[in-house]
Design a protein around this motif. Structure first.
Motif, short mmCIF file in Angstrom:
data_model
loop_
_atom_site.label_atom_id
_atom_site.label_comp_id
_atom_site.label_asym_id
_atom_site.label_seq_id
_atom_site.Cartn_x
_atom_site.Cartn_y
_atom_site.Cartn_z
N ALA A 1 0.83 -1.21 0.00
CA ALA A 1 0.00 0.00 0.00
C ALA A 1 0.87 1.26 0.00
O ALA A 1 0.59 2.23 -0.73
N LEU A 2 1.94 1.27 0.79
CA LEU A 2 2.85 2.41 0.81
C LEU A 2 3.53 2.60 -0.54
O LEU A 2 3.70 3.73 -1.02
N CYS A 3 3.90 1.48 -1.18
CA CYS A 3 4.53 1.56 -2.50
C CYS A 3 3.55 2.11 -3.52
O CYS A 3 3.93 2.94 -4.37
N MET A 4 2.32 1.65 -3.48
CA MET A 4 1.32 2.15 -4.42
C MET A 4 1.11 3.65 -4.25
O MET A 4 0.95 4.39 -5.23
N GLU A 5 1.13 4.11 -3.03
CA GLU A 5 0.98 5.54 -2.78
C GLU A 5 2.12 6.32 -3.41
O GLU A 5 1.91 7.37 -4.04
N LEU A 6 3.36 5.80 -3.26
CA LEU A 6 4.52 6.46 -3.86
C LEU A 6 4.42 6.49 -5.38
O LEU A 6 4.91 7.42 -6.02
N ALA A 7 3.78 5.48 -5.96
CA ALA A 7 3.65 5.40 -7.41
C ALA A 7 2.47 6.21 -7.94
O ALA A 7 2.19 6.19 -9.13
N GLY A 8 1.78 6.91 -7.05
CA GLY A 8 0.64 7.70 -7.46
C GLY A 8 -0.65 6.90 -7.59
O GLY A 8 -1.65 7.40 -8.10
N GLU A 9 -0.64 5.66 -7.10
CA GLU A 9 -1.81 4.77 -7.17
C GLU A 9 -2.59 4.90 -5.86
O GLU A 9 -2.70 3.95 -5.08
N HIS B 1 -5.80 5.23 -5.08
CA HIS B 1 -6.99 4.41 -4.86
C HIS B 1 -6.61 2.96 -4.54
O HIS B 1 -7.21 2.33 -3.67
N ALA B 2 -5.60 2.44 -5.22
CA ALA B 2 -5.13 1.09 -4.92
C ALA B 2 -4.56 1.02 -3.50
O ALA B 2 -4.80 0.04 -2.77
N ALA B 3 -3.81 2.05 -3.09
CA ALA B 3 -3.25 2.08 -1.74
C ALA B 3 -4.35 2.08 -0.69
O ALA B 3 -4.30 1.31 0.28
N GLN B 4 -5.35 2.91 -0.87
CA GLN B 4 -6.46 2.98 0.09
C GLN B 4 -7.25 1.68 0.11
O GLN B 4 -7.68 1.22 1.18
N THR B 5 -7.42 1.07 -1.05
CA THR B 5 -8.17 -0.19 -1.11
C THR B 5 -7.41 -1.30 -0.42
O THR B 5 -8.01 -2.12 0.30
N LEU B 6 -6.10 -1.37 -0.61
CA LEU B 6 -5.30 -2.38 0.08
C LEU B 6 -5.40 -2.22 1.59
O LEU B 6 -5.52 -3.20 2.33
N GLU B 7 -5.36 -0.98 2.07
CA GLU B 7 -5.47 -0.73 3.51
C GLU B 7 -6.83 -1.20 4.03
O GLU B 7 -6.93 -1.87 5.06
N ALA B 8 -7.90 -0.83 3.31
CA ALA B 8 -9.24 -1.19 3.76
C ALA B 8 -9.47 -2.70 3.68
O ALA B 8 -10.10 -3.29 4.56
N TYR B 9 -8.95 -3.31 2.63
CA TYR B 9 -9.11 -4.76 2.44
C TYR B 9 -8.38 -5.53 3.54
O TYR B 9 -8.87 -6.54 4.05
#
Length: 253
Positions: free
Chosen positions: A201-209, A211-219
């Motif tokens: 999730a942290l990596c996705m956030e760094l990549a500008g993703e 929504h994916a980061a937030q979804t991974l956290e919630a999931y």
């Protein structure tokens, strides 16, 4: 985000099947429920979350290099990454050999791999703190970030890092987050150690993703909730904060 009531096997699921096929005895999860488990989410049927599985379109990908029995553990969170991020690849780590498909993936020109590992254990010249901007001069223009995660306990991950020379040429992405780990299934001795899904999730956030980061956290929160409820033989509350947040992140369509 779309729902997949009957999810097809993904990379981690296929790796688990392969690992089980060569096991000499049944794998017994330590501390978890002993009931039969769903093949799609590894939870007992009464707490199954396959219908909640979110898939988020991403430009970034994830490559999981997994310790020997990691794919067999019901508490493994690399599985959650493969649920959410379609371009998730999974390989079993071995000290004496490496899967040729892993070498081919790391050399695939569409990807810019980053080995995610603490910078304190790496020569300073290899360490980056952010996803590198595409630069036509060095051939990175148009490349998609591929985050290489060592999915293992911390002692195992350090061993894997030292004994995987085929990773030595990769830039090392060192995450600098003040966030404390919320993972409650396998607690590290240090709160600053993240579970694999949190790292992704942290990596996705760094990549500008985002929504994916937030979804991974919630999931992850929903999975943790259901896993612990199953372990404690408690009913689910589908209207709790974790479930509501995951539903709120659903994309239309």
């Amino acid at each position: 985000m779309t729902l997949a009531p009957h999810p097809a096997p993904h990379a981690v699921s296929r790796l688990r099947t392969t690992r089980l096929a060569r096991a000499s005895k049944p794998f017994l999860a330590r501390g978890g429920p002993r009931n039969a488990r769903c093949d799609g989410c590894r939870l007992i049927p009464s707490h199954c979350m396959c219908a909640l599985r979110p898939t988020v379109p991403t430009r970034a990908g994830v490559c999981l290099i997994m310790a020997d029995i990691e794919a067999l553990k019901p508490s493994n969170t690399g599985w959650l990454i493969a649920d959410v991020v379609a371009d998730t690849f999974a390989f079993e780590w071995a000290r004496t050999e490496v899967d040729p498909a892993l070498i081919a993936l790391l050399a695939d020109p569409q990807w810019q791999p980053y080995l995610v590992f603490p910078g304190e254990f790496v020569a300073a010249e290899r360490v980056v703190a952010d996803v590198l901007a595409a630069d036509p001069a060095d051939g990175t223009a148009g490349k998609r970030p591929l985050f290489v995660l060592l999915d293992a306990t911390w002692p195992e991950a350090r061993k894997m890092f030292r004994k995987s020379p085929y990773l030595n040429h990769l830039p090392v992405l060192s995450l600098q987050s003040e966030q404390l780990s919320r993972y409650k299934l396998r607690r590290s001795q240090r709160d600053t150690h993240f579970c694999t899904s949190e790292v992704a999730a942290l990596c996705m956030e760094l990549a500008g993703e985002t929504h994916a980061a937030q979804t991974l956290e919630a999931y992850l929160d929903v999975f943790t909730n259901r896993y612990l409820k199953a372990k404690q033989q408690q009913p689910l509350n589908l209207e709790d904060a974790a479930h509501q947040r995951l539903r709120s992140l659903r994309l239309p369509g």
